[in-house]
Motif scaffolding. Structure first.
Motif, PDB file in Angstrom:
ATOM      1  N   GLN A   1      22.355 -24.396  16.286  1.00 32.07           N
ATOM      2  CA  GLN A   1      21.126 -24.978  15.743  1.00 32.07           C
ATOM      3  C   GLN A   1      20.698 -24.200  14.490  1.00 32.07           C
ATOM      4  O   GLN A   1      20.264 -24.787  13.497  1.00 32.07           O
ATOM      5  N   GLU A   2      20.847 -22.886  14.544  1.00 35.82           N
ATOM      6  CA  GLU A   2      20.494 -22.049  13.396  1.00 35.82           C
ATOM      7  C   GLU A   2      21.439 -22.309  12.222  1.00 35.82           C
ATOM      8  O   GLU A   2      21.013 -22.384  11.067  1.00 35.82           O
ATOM      9  N   ALA A   3      22.737 -22.464  12.535  1.00 35.09           N
ATOM     10  CA  ALA A   3      23.715 -22.771  11.486  1.00 35.09           C
ATOM     11  C   ALA A   3      23.428 -24.137  10.872  1.00 35.09           C
ATOM     12  O   ALA A   3      23.591 -24.329   9.657  1.00 35.09           O
ATOM     13  N   PHE A   4      22.986 -25.077  11.689  1.00 33.96           N
ATOM     14  CA  PHE A   4      22.642 -26.408  11.200  1.00 33.96           C
ATOM     15  C   PHE A   4      21.529 -26.330  10.150  1.00 33.96           C
ATOM     16  O   PHE A   4      21.572 -27.018   9.126  1.00 33.96           O
ATOM     17  N   LYS A   5      20.559 -25.476  10.380  1.00 36.54           N
ATOM     18  CA  LYS A   5      19.460 -25.313   9.425  1.00 36.54           C
ATOM     19  C   LYS A   5      19.976 -24.761   8.094  1.00 36.54           C
ATOM     20  O   LYS A   5      19.535 -25.180   7.021  1.00 36.54           O
ATOM     21  N   VAL A   6      20.925 -23.819   8.176  1.00 41.50           N
ATOM     22  CA  VAL A   6      21.534 -23.278   6.958  1.00 41.50           C
ATOM     23  C   VAL A   6      22.295 -24.380   6.215  1.00 41.50           C
ATOM     24  O   VAL A   6      22.194 -24.509   4.987  1.00 41.50           O
ATOM     25  N   LEU A   7      23.031 -25.179   6.965  1.00 44.26           N
ATOM     26  CA  LEU A   7      23.805 -26.262   6.359  1.00 44.26           C
ATOM     27  C   LEU A   7      22.892 -27.320   5.729  1.00 44.26           C
ATOM     28  O   LEU A   7      23.187 -27.855   4.657  1.00 44.26           O
ATOM     29  N   GLN A   8      21.792 -27.602   6.390  1.00 46.89           N
ATOM     30  CA  GLN A   8      20.847 -28.575   5.843  1.00 46.89           C
ATOM     31  C   GLN A   8      20.346 -28.160   4.458  1.00 46.89           C
ATOM     32  O   GLN A   8      20.144 -29.002   3.587  1.00 46.89           O
TER      33      GLN A   8
END
Length: 359
Positions: A197-204
């Motif tokens: 979920q944290e990586a998803f925020k970075v990717l966003q």
């Protein structure tokens, strides 16, 4: 039927195996004459199909009855497939060239395939960042290159500047998320859903700057200057560099080795549990394990092989290329592959789709 009779019956069936071999391998991952030379020598007709992600191969194997005799999964996917009973054990007595493989690489593969019972090394490389040196320098302007190459893709202050010359990501959840996690300083194969979920925020944050999702086409795009930075596989960047040189495009392509290393990937030959021609599959494996054959593939696709006897047949320019055969200090930085559970894979797939579509 006695054990001896059963063995005799199996031998008869094997001996009568039709001269056909069905191979399913990665795109652009073989020399031009590898198949033709095998066919000429053995009289076996090869049907050679390609895929470009582990996800595609895995879906076919899970579905069953693929008709394939040889597949070439990456090690972390092979682990799942072996545990699910999708691969059959190799008969090492039929592989007289198996001793050519480097014990150190065999040890790495044994972490996912205990006793090296199912897998025979094809080639190996690593997931990393590749750049068009001049275009990246121009796009960054007064901004210096980051200390860690991963930041070029995963930090908005760099990615935003590079959008103008083209930013590409591998079109695979199983590559994008581990890379993002590694760039964040986390375990790239984390078992913690919250990390994804944290990586998803970075990717966003960098999604607006990604101009291409590609697992094969990015090679030519790098070579002709259509993109300037990409998340990809080491051998593909090496191939893009060579194409740029051969075609005199004027593009200077470089494979970067991040400060905290890339993500190692070992691709290995395996025989599906329901393969119709296992004897022919063993003949193919043993043929590939010849030093000169393994070397010819490395010379073409610019990925390292694990055949310790092949180096004498590898072209000097390839053997001395530090992005192909890593130096000891760079090898120490690399992260060995690891597997994740079904729940994590589903999380990655769901978040990746959301990331890619921007929904």
């Amino acid at each position: 039927m006695t054990a001896v009779a059963m063995l005799a019956a199996c031998a008869t069936v094997s001996a009568q195996e039709e001269k056909v071999l069905n191979i399913y391998n990665w795109s652009e991952y073989i020399a031009a004459d590898t198949v033709a030379n095998f066919e000429k020598e053995t009289g076996i007709k090869v049907r050679y199909d390609i895929y470009d992600t582990n996800e595609i191969l895995h879906a076919k194997l899970v579905g069953g009855k693929t008709g394939y005799d040889i597949v070439v999964p990456s090690s972390i996917w092979a682990k799942m497939q072996i545990e699910a009973g999708l691969m059959q054990k190799i008969d090492k007595s039929q592989l007289t060239n198996l001793h050519n493989l480097d014990p150190m690489v065999q040890e790495q593969i044994a972490k996912v395939d205990p006793g090296n019972a199912h897998l025979v090394s094809w080639l190996w490389g690593y997931t990393t960042i590749g750049i068009n040196v001049d275009k990246v320098k121009a796009a960054l302007g007064n901004t210096p290159m980051p200390a860690n190459a991963w930041d070029l893709l995963f930090k908005p202050e760099y990615a935003s500047k590079l959008k103008s010359c083209g930013v590409s990501l591998l079109d695979a959840a199983s590559e994008v998320f581990p890379s993002a996690l590694h760039a964040m300083g986390k375990n790239p194969y984390s078992k913690n859903t919250a990390d994804y979920q944290e990586a998803f925020k970075v990717l966003q944050q960098v999604r607006p700057y990604v101009t291409l999702f590609s697992t094969t086409g990015y090679i030519n795009d790098m070579a002709n200057g259509s993109i300037c930075v990409a998340l990809g596989w080491s051998g593909d960047f090496n191939a893009a560099r060579q194409r740029a040189i051969d075609n005199k495009t004027g593009q200077k392509i470089e494979t970067l080795i991040p400060a905290n290393g890339g993500l190692l990937s070992f691709e290995s030959m395996a025989i599906p549990a329901d393969a119709p021609h296992p004897k022919n599959a063993h003949l193919w494996m043993n043929y590939i394990l010849r030093p000169e054959v393994h070397a010819s593939i490395t010379n073409k696709v610019l990925y390292a092989n694990a055949n310790k006897e092949s180096i004498k047949y590898v072209k000097p320019a390839v053997a001395q290329n530090k992005a192909v055969f890593l130096q000891p200090d760079d090898m120490k930085k690399m992260v060995a592959p690891d597997s994740v559970g079904t729940d994590i894979r589903r999380t990655m797939t769901r978040l990746y789709t959301k990331f890619k579509t921007g929904v």
